[in-house]
Motif scaffolding. Structure first.
Motif, mmCIF file in Angstrom:
data_model
loop_
_atom_site.group_PDB
_atom_site.id
_atom_site.type_symbol
_atom_site.label_atom_id
_atom_site.label_comp_id
_atom_site.label_asym_id
_atom_site.label_seq_id
_atom_site.Cartn_x
_atom_site.Cartn_y
_atom_site.Cartn_z
ATOM 1 N N TRP A 1 0.806 -1.214 0.000
ATOM 2 C CA TRP A 1 0.000 0.000 0.000
ATOM 3 C C TRP A 1 0.844 1.270 0.000
ATOM 4 O O TRP A 1 0.346 2.338 -0.362
ATOM 5 N N THR A 2 2.116 1.185 0.399
ATOM 6 C CA THR A 2 2.941 2.394 0.534
ATOM 7 C C THR A 2 3.189 3.099 -0.794
ATOM 8 O O THR A 2 3.525 4.281 -0.808
ATOM 9 N N THR A 3 3.012 2.378 -1.911
ATOM 10 C CA THR A 3 3.161 3.014 -3.225
ATOM 11 C C THR A 3 1.808 3.336 -3.857
ATOM 12 O O THR A 3 1.760 3.902 -4.944
ATOM 13 N N LEU A 4 0.725 2.989 -3.182
ATOM 14 C CA LEU A 4 -0.612 3.253 -3.718
ATOM 15 C C LEU A 4 -1.191 4.568 -3.222
ATOM 16 O O LEU A 4 -2.162 5.066 -3.793
ATOM 17 N N VAL A 5 -0.645 5.121 -2.158
ATOM 18 C CA VAL A 5 -1.124 6.385 -1.608
ATOM 19 C C VAL A 5 -0.340 7.536 -2.231
ATOM 20 O O VAL A 5 0.749 7.352 -2.757
ATOM 21 N N ARG A 6 -0.902 8.733 -2.145
ATOM 22 C CA ARG A 6 -0.203 9.925 -2.621
ATOM 23 C C ARG A 6 -0.112 10.920 -1.493
ATOM 24 O O ARG A 6 -1.129 11.236 -0.902
ATOM 25 N N PRO A 7 1.048 11.402 -1.147
ATOM 26 C CA PRO A 7 2.327 11.019 -1.723
ATOM 27 C C PRO A 7 2.728 9.609 -1.281
ATOM 28 O O PRO A 7 2.327 9.142 -0.223
ATOM 29 N N GLU A 8 3.543 8.944 -2.123
ATOM 30 C CA GLU A 8 4.018 7.608 -1.776
ATOM 31 C C GLU A 8 4.856 7.692 -0.509
ATOM 32 O O GLU A 8 5.598 8.648 -0.299
ATOM 33 N N LEU A 9 4.718 6.679 0.346
ATOM 34 C CA LEU A 9 5.352 6.705 1.661
ATOM 35 C C LEU A 9 6.813 6.248 1.613
ATOM 36 O O LEU A 9 7.121 5.164 1.118
ATOM 37 N N THR A 10 7.699 7.084 2.137
ATOM 38 C CA THR A 10 9.102 6.709 2.324
ATOM 39 C C THR A 10 9.148 5.669 3.434
ATOM 40 O O THR A 10 8.434 5.788 4.429
ATOM 41 N N VAL A 11 9.987 4.649 3.276
ATOM 42 C CA VAL A 11 10.024 3.568 4.260
ATOM 43 C C VAL A 11 11.452 3.114 4.556
ATOM 44 O O VAL A 11 12.371 3.359 3.781
ATOM 45 N N VAL A 12 11.587 2.439 5.686
ATOM 46 C CA VAL A 12 12.786 1.671 6.002
ATOM 47 C C VAL A 12 12.365 0.222 5.830
ATOM 48 O O VAL A 12 11.452 -0.248 6.498
ATOM 49 N N GLU A 13 13.012 -0.447 4.893
ATOM 50 C CA GLU A 13 12.639 -1.819 4.534
ATOM 51 C C GLU A 13 13.522 -2.821 5.257
ATOM 52 O O GLU A 13 14.739 -2.719 5.230
ATOM 53 N N GLN A 14 12.891 -3.779 5.920
ATOM 54 C CA GLN A 14 13.630 -4.845 6.599
ATOM 55 C C GLN A 14 13.903 -5.990 5.630
ATOM 56 O O GLN A 14 13.084 -6.260 4.757
ATOM 57 N N PRO A 15 15.004 -6.697 5.812
ATOM 58 C CA PRO A 15 15.267 -7.878 4.991
ATOM 59 C C PRO A 15 14.496 -9.076 5.561
ATOM 60 O O PRO A 15 15.070 -9.976 6.171
ATOM 61 N N THR A 16 13.177 -9.079 5.391
ATOM 62 C CA THR A 16 12.324 -10.063 6.061
ATOM 63 C C THR A 16 12.627 -11.501 5.670
ATOM 64 O O THR A 16 12.573 -12.398 6.519
ATOM 65 N N TYR A 17 12.942 -11.749 4.413
ATOM 66 C CA TYR A 17 13.264 -13.121 4.004
ATOM 67 C C TYR A 17 14.515 -13.606 4.733
ATOM 68 O O TYR A 17 14.534 -14.705 5.288
#
Length: 88
Positions: free
Chosen positions: A31-47
């Motif tokens: 969803w973070t790229t579906l909203v405007r403005p797109e949400l900046t994130v810190v991505e975890q290496p979940t795998y």
């Protein structure tokens, strides 16, 4: 998902992102790229996080409960800049 509440509060107060404030979330959910403005994130290496946790669990089982020394594991997070923040 906590960022969704913050996102809504910003909009309810009539504030602009990133003009009035910047918003950064944690985890790169679809969803973070579906909203405007797109949400900046810190991505975890979940795998990798799951793989390492599973490997440690199997190692403990193989040790049959014998005590192991604690050790530190550090995984790299990734900053994904999008339009909810100004360039810094």
């Amino acid at each position: 998902m906590l960022a969704t509440g913050a996102y809504r509060a910003v909009q309810d107060r009539g504030l602009r992102m990133p003009g009035d404030l910047s918003l950064i979330g944690f985890d790169d959910e679809p969803w973070t790229t579906l909203v405007r403005p797109e949400l900046t994130v810190v991505e975890q290496p979940t795998y990798e996080l799951g793989t390492r946790a599973g490997r440690q669990m199997l190692d403990r089982i193989a040790d049959r409960g014998r005590a192991r020394r604690p050790h530190h594991v550090e995984l790299q997070a990734k900053f994904v800049a999008r339009s909810s923040t100004l360039p810094g």
